[in-house]
Design an enzyme around this catalytic site. Structure first.
Site, PDB file in Angstrom:
ATOM      1  N   CYS A  37       0.807  -1.234   0.000  1.00  0.00           N
ATOM      2  CA  CYS A  37       0.000   0.000   0.000  1.00  0.00           C
ATOM      3  C   CYS A  37       0.841   1.286   0.000  1.00  0.00           C
ATOM      4  O   CYS A  37       0.435   2.285  -0.598  1.00  0.00           O
ATOM      5  CB  CYS A  37      -0.964  -0.017   1.177  1.00  0.00           C
ATOM      6  SG  CYS A  37      -0.204  -0.545   2.712  1.00  0.00           S
TER       7      CYS A  37
ATOM      8  N   HIS B  73      -2.063   6.873   3.779  1.00  0.00           N
ATOM      9  CA  HIS B  73      -0.646   6.830   4.145  1.00  0.00           C
ATOM     10  C   HIS B  73       0.052   8.099   3.627  1.00  0.00           C
ATOM     11  O   HIS B  73      -0.047   8.434   2.444  1.00  0.00           O
ATOM     12  CB  HIS B  73       0.052   5.624   3.502  1.00  0.00           C
ATOM     13  CG  HIS B  73      -0.354   4.290   4.087  1.00  0.00           C
ATOM     14  ND1 HIS B  73      -1.140   4.135   5.206  1.00  0.00           N
ATOM     15  CD2 HIS B  73      -0.045   3.026   3.675  1.00  0.00           C
ATOM     16  CE1 HIS B  73      -1.292   2.843   5.470  1.00  0.00           C
ATOM     17  NE2 HIS B  73      -0.654   2.155   4.563  1.00  0.00           N
TER      18      HIS B  73
HETATM   19  P1  NAP Z   1      -7.776  -8.975   7.718  1.00  0.00           P
HETATM   20  O1  NAP Z   1      -8.704  -7.862   7.992  1.00  0.00           O
HETATM   21  O2  NAP Z   1      -7.122  -9.679   8.844  1.00  0.00           O
HETATM   22  O3  NAP Z   1      -8.585 -10.094   6.834  1.00  0.00           O
HETATM   23  C1  NAP Z   1      -8.051 -11.345   6.537  1.00  0.00           C
HETATM   24  C2  NAP Z   1      -9.057 -12.207   5.754  1.00  0.00           C
HETATM   25  O4  NAP Z   1      -8.462 -13.513   5.544  1.00  0.00           O
HETATM   26  C3  NAP Z   1     -10.392 -12.464   6.470  1.00  0.00           C
HETATM   27  O5  NAP Z   1     -11.441 -12.490   5.528  1.00  0.00           O
HETATM   28  C4  NAP Z   1     -10.219 -13.855   7.074  1.00  0.00           C
HETATM   29  O6  NAP Z   1     -11.428 -14.579   7.208  1.00  0.00           O
HETATM   30  C5  NAP Z   1      -9.368 -14.521   5.990  1.00  0.00           C
HETATM   31  N1  NAP Z   1      -8.637 -15.674   6.534  1.00  0.00           N
HETATM   32  C6  NAP Z   1      -7.852 -15.693   7.650  1.00  0.00           C
HETATM   33  N2  NAP Z   1      -7.375 -16.952   7.849  1.00  0.00           N
HETATM   34  C7  NAP Z   1      -7.888 -17.711   6.853  1.00  0.00           C
HETATM   35  C8  NAP Z   1      -7.756 -19.101   6.513  1.00  0.00           C
HETATM   36  N3  NAP Z   1      -7.012 -19.966   7.245  1.00  0.00           N
HETATM   37  N4  NAP Z   1      -8.424 -19.551   5.418  1.00  0.00           N
HETATM   38  C9  NAP Z   1      -9.165 -18.710   4.678  1.00  0.00           C
HETATM   39  N5  NAP Z   1      -9.329 -17.394   4.952  1.00  0.00           N
HETATM   40  C10 NAP Z   1      -8.677 -16.900   6.013  1.00  0.00           C
HETATM   41  O7  NAP Z   1      -6.584  -8.512   6.758  1.00  0.00           O
HETATM   42  P2  NAP Z   1      -6.545  -7.260   5.718  1.00  0.00           P
HETATM   43  O8  NAP Z   1      -6.039  -6.034   6.338  1.00  0.00           O
HETATM   44  O9  NAP Z   1      -7.830  -7.219   4.971  1.00  0.00           O
HETATM   45  O10 NAP Z   1      -5.373  -7.723   4.738  1.00  0.00           O
HETATM   46  C11 NAP Z   1      -5.559  -8.791   3.828  1.00  0.00           C
HETATM   47  C12 NAP Z   1      -4.316  -8.923   2.950  1.00  0.00           C
HETATM   48  O11 NAP Z   1      -4.145  -7.734   2.179  1.00  0.00           O
HETATM   49  C13 NAP Z   1      -3.037  -9.098   3.780  1.00  0.00           C
HETATM   50  O12 NAP Z   1      -2.210  -9.992   3.108  1.00  0.00           O
HETATM   51  C14 NAP Z   1      -2.452  -7.692   3.833  1.00  0.00           C
HETATM   52  O13 NAP Z   1      -1.080  -7.692   4.019  1.00  0.00           O
HETATM   53  C15 NAP Z   1      -2.848  -7.160   2.459  1.00  0.00           C
HETATM   54  N6  NAP Z   1      -2.991  -5.699   2.367  1.00  0.00           N
HETATM   55  C16 NAP Z   1      -3.703  -4.988   3.299  1.00  0.00           C
HETATM   56  C17 NAP Z   1      -3.847  -3.601   3.150  1.00  0.00           C
HETATM   57  C18 NAP Z   1      -4.640  -2.756   4.114  1.00  0.00           C
HETATM   58  O14 NAP Z   1      -4.613  -1.516   3.957  1.00  0.00           O
HETATM   59  N7  NAP Z   1      -5.365  -3.346   5.065  1.00  0.00           N
HETATM   60  C19 NAP Z   1      -3.265  -2.962   2.057  1.00  0.00           C
HETATM   61  C20 NAP Z   1      -2.570  -3.710   1.118  1.00  0.00           C
HETATM   62  C21 NAP Z   1      -2.450  -5.071   1.292  1.00  0.00           C
HETATM   63  P3  NAP Z   1     -12.229 -14.705   8.644  1.00  0.00           P
HETATM   64  O15 NAP Z   1     -12.897 -13.369   8.878  1.00  0.00           O
HETATM   65  O16 NAP Z   1     -13.191 -15.792   8.385  1.00  0.00           O
HETATM   66  O17 NAP Z   1     -11.184 -15.016   9.662  1.00  0.00           O
END
Ligand code: NAP
Length: 349
Positions: free
Chosen positions: A149, A242
């Site tokens: 990001c 950011h």
């Molecule tokens: P998050 O809020 O923690 O969401 C994670 C997701 O993954 C949830 O839907 C969760 O489902 C699912 N998950 C977790 N364990 C799992 C498993 N064993 N099998 C299948 N699904 C599973 O994370 P986030 O911030 O959205 O980030 C997601 C990804 O995008 C990460 O890799 C992060 O580094 C990347 N990212 C994030 C941002 C940002 O600004 N947030 C920006 C760029 C990239 P449940 O709800 O069912 O647990």
């Protein structure tokens, strides 16, 4: 896409998470794509989306989407285009399984970004890198990744400088929003009245990903760029957006006016193709000495543009400036949707 054509059904992996929710929100009225299937962990699978998700975005999710039954992340879906906002602990394997099974995966996670045959795509910057998927190991399926990001905003600002003046070195200090750390209700960052000068793995990503994105495509491989980047990352008490303080050394001697001119006139393929989520202008330069600020500029041009300000001569580097971009829109779900729009425009999906 003309009005009589059917929308392309898509699935979201990690649909309940922070990025997953943003996908649901940004795809609600998308002219080309329609949310058809939603997947998450075993704890959410089997529930209706409205019961599985702890929704925290200000606008509600579409009623139709709330009724969709969440599935496990298994490659048994009807939708052949899959957006991934999966936790990086599981994303690597799951995304590869989907690609092997013939799905087109557009991912936000870090896991496959540096794979040799995987494009690390910013549609304005390196649309030609999509060529890599022609020889990717997955056959019919593919993985395309969206950069980190902080990297997306930074590289959008650097690309016109590199093309016009050449880049020697870049120093960047980030001030990153809380939403970049996952779901705000489950994040315990001790962020109130605080700045946290550590974000695991972030500095390494900022110091490596731009060199791939700004590298040259040579048939089936990318020759990485070789300017130097140094990064320091901080988590700050801002909801979204950011901010990055950047210093650059350029190969040519130029004036501030010349830099502002190339930023202001920068447009690229998504703008020429008029992709639905493309910003009208990828870069908005502000002459106001107190801008950019997350509260005021994060939503500029649909949240898809980078705002830049405070360009000035620097005593150690050639120039300093400040950039701001929306981390969950341009830096995550919105950026990935723009990648898919480019793939659709190029006939890949
Ligand atoms: P998050 O809020 O923690 O969401 C994670 C997701 O993954 C949830 O839907 C969760 O489902 C699912 N998950 C977790 N364990 C799992 C498993 N064993 N099998 C299948 N699904 C599973 O994370 P986030 O911030 O959205 O980030 C997601 C990804 O995008 C990460 O890799 C992060 O580094 C990347 N990212 C994030 C941002 C940002 O600004 N947030 C920006 C760029 C990239 P449940 O709800 O069912 O647990």
């Amino acid at each position: 896409m003309n009005k009589s054509e059917k929308k392309i059904p898509i699935a979201i992996l990690g649909a309940t998470g922070s990025v997953g929710q943003k996908f649901v929100q940004l795809l609600a009225n998308h002219p080309w794509f329609e949310v058809n299937e939603l997947c998450a962990s075993d704890k959410s699978a089997g529930k209706k989306y409205k019961d599985a998700v702890d929704w925290f975005l200000p606008s509600p999710f579409p009623e139709r989407v709330g009724e969709i039954l969440v599935q496990k992340c298994e490659p048994k879906l009807k939708s052949k285009v899959v957006f991934s906002g999966l936790d990086s602990n599981v994303a690597g394997e799951i995304e590869a399984e989907f690609a092997k099974a013939g799905y087109k995966v557009i991912s936000n996670s870090k896991n496959h970004r540096m794979d040799e045959d995987v494009p690390l795509l910013i549609p304005e910057v390196n649309p030609d890198h999509l060529e890599l998927i022609k020889t990717q190991r997955y056959g019919e399926g593919c993985i395309v990744t969206n950069p980190n990001c902080s990297v997306i905003g930074l590289v959008l600002a650097l690309k016109p400088l590199l093309d016009n003046f050449g880049l020697e070195s870049v120093n960047v200090v980030t001030m990153q929003a809380i939403s970049g750390a996952g779901h705000p209700r489950v994040v315990n960052l001790d962020i109130e009245d605080n700045v946290i000068p550590f974000i695991g793995g972030e500095e390494q990503k900022i110091e490596s990903e731009p060199l791939k994105i700004l590298g040259q495509l040579n048939k089936t491989e990318i020759h990485f760029n070789n300017f130097k980047i140094s990064a320091q990352c901080n988590r700050v008490n801002v909801t979204d957006g950011h901010t990055e303080c950047v210093q650059v050394n350029l190969k040519k001697k130029v004036s501030a006016e010349e830099i502002i001119h190339v930023w202001n006139n920068y447009i690229s393929e998504p703008q020429k193709l008029q992709l639905p989520l493309a910003p009208n202008k990828p870069i908005h330069y502000s002459e106001d000495a107190a801008f950019p600020q997350p509260k005021h500029q994060r939503d500029t041009d649909k949240g898809m543009a980078v705002s830049i300000g405070r360009l000035r001569k620097d005593k150690i580097f050639d120039f300093s400036f400040v950039i701001l971009s929306h981390n969950t829109v341009r830096g995550a779900a919105g950026g990935a949707i723009l990648c898919a729009e480019l793939m659709k425009a190029k006939g890949i999906i």
